[in-house]
Design a protein around this motif. Structure first.
Motif, short mmCIF file in Angstrom:
data_model
loop_
_atom_site.label_atom_id
_atom_site.label_comp_id
_atom_site.label_asym_id
_atom_site.label_seq_id
_atom_site.Cartn_x
_atom_site.Cartn_y
_atom_site.Cartn_z
N ASP A 152 -0.78 -16.80 2.08
CA ASP A 152 -0.76 -15.35 1.84
C ASP A 152 -0.33 -14.55 3.07
O ASP A 152 0.13 -13.41 2.95
N SER A 153 -0.47 -15.12 4.25
CA SER A 153 -0.14 -14.39 5.48
C SER A 153 1.34 -14.47 5.84
O SER A 153 1.78 -13.88 6.83
N TYR A 207 -1.94 -3.84 -4.66
CA TYR A 207 -2.65 -2.57 -4.58
C TYR A 207 -2.51 -1.78 -5.88
O TYR A 207 -1.41 -1.50 -6.33
N ARG A 221 -4.37 -8.22 -3.02
CA ARG A 221 -4.30 -6.86 -2.46
C ARG A 221 -3.67 -6.83 -1.07
O ARG A 221 -2.90 -5.93 -0.74
N ASP A 222 -3.98 -7.81 -0.23
CA ASP A 222 -3.52 -7.80 1.16
C ASP A 222 -2.51 -8.90 1.47
O ASP A 222 -2.24 -9.18 2.64
N THR A 223 -1.96 -9.52 0.45
CA THR A 223 -1.00 -10.60 0.65
C THR A 223 0.32 -10.04 1.19
O THR A 223 0.75 -8.96 0.79
N TYR A 267 0.80 -1.22 0.00
CA TYR A 267 0.00 0.00 0.00
C TYR A 267 0.84 1.28 0.00
O TYR A 267 0.37 2.33 -0.42
#
Length: 257
Positions: free
Chosen positions: A204-205, A55, A103-105, A10
């Motif tokens: 992904d985390s 992002y 997007r949040d990986t 981001y």
């Protein structure tokens, strides 16, 4: 050897510009910092890139889909046949694979998602917001010699604040600018990985800088190539202005093309 570039975050600490575009697309001297990084690797003969998007990744895809338009002179002739002519066609020796890694990986998860594109081969990884004058060939030779699963480039960032020396009476006895030698070593990116790295990436985390690198450290499978030359990330607007100033003055150490 493929070069994987992490370009999906981001960029919240440079939100003045990242609210409009991914941080790797923020420009230094009219070129996205991502392109600066790619041109640097290309100078050493590495032209096969896998870019981990997230992002606003569509903006990165649109940029490369129109790369010729962004970097060439063009004539649009609307009077006859609605014709477009590209002059001084800018050709790069690049193969660029753009992968939507979520997007949040997290960083490790993004690398796991591009496994199919690097296959069962050694590959390089770096962040999409850092510039340096690391000798990439020397880095790879260092990796070959040490025969570890992973090698990272260790750098000593210059301290931002001066150091006060205070005596027993609370008087300032000396004031010194902080040098690189006063700071510890950090991971500056520009990494080399063997395919075994995927054994340390779960989902992904997974944050690359946590379990994967920490576990490799415990197993003595992580080497550090010490780089004492130029390195600068673009984490904030202040960093961006510093890089822009170096570029404008013709003093950019990474400008090797």
């Amino acid at each position: 050897m493929k070069v994987v570039i992490l370009a999906g975050g981001y960029g919240t600490r440079i939100s003045e510009e990242s609210y409009l575009k991914p941080k790797p697309m923020i420009e230094i001297g009219d070129l996205p910092i991502l392109v600066h990084i790619m041109k640097y690797y290309s100078n050493f003969g590495f032209n096969d890139f896998v870019i981990c998007c997230g992002y606003k990744g569509f903006l990165i895809k649109e940029y490369f889909s129109n790369y010729y338009l962004h970097n060439s002179d063009i004539t649009f002739d609307f009077s006859s046949q609605n014709k477009m002519t590209i002059h001084n066609n800018i050709a790069e020796p690049w193969k660029v694979t753009l992968v939507d890694t979520g997007r949040d990986t997290m960083t490790g998860g993004r690398i796991k998602r591009i496994k199919q594109y690097v296959e069962n081969e050694r590959f390089m990884v770096t962040y999409g917001d850092g510039l340096c004058d690391v000798d990439i060939n020397e880095l790879i030779e260092f990796h070959n010699i040490h025969k570890k699963t992973a090698t990272l480039t260790a750098i000593q960032p210059i301290g931002r604040f001066g150091v006060l020396n205070i005596d027993e009476k609370n008087n300032v006895s000396d004031f010194n600018e902080k040098s690189q030698e006063d700071t510890g070593w950090i991971n500056g990116g520009f990494m080399v990985f063997e395919p075994e790295i995927f054994n340390y990436l779960s989902d992904d985390s997974t944050t690359l800088e946590r379990y994967p690198l920490e576990q490799l450290t415990k197993e003595k499978q992580l080497a550090a190539y010490k780089h004492k030359g130029f390195w600068q990330c673009m984490d904030t607007q202040r960093d961006k202005l510093l890089l822009e100033t170096l570029w404008t003055k013709g003093e950019a150490p990474w400008k090797v093309w």
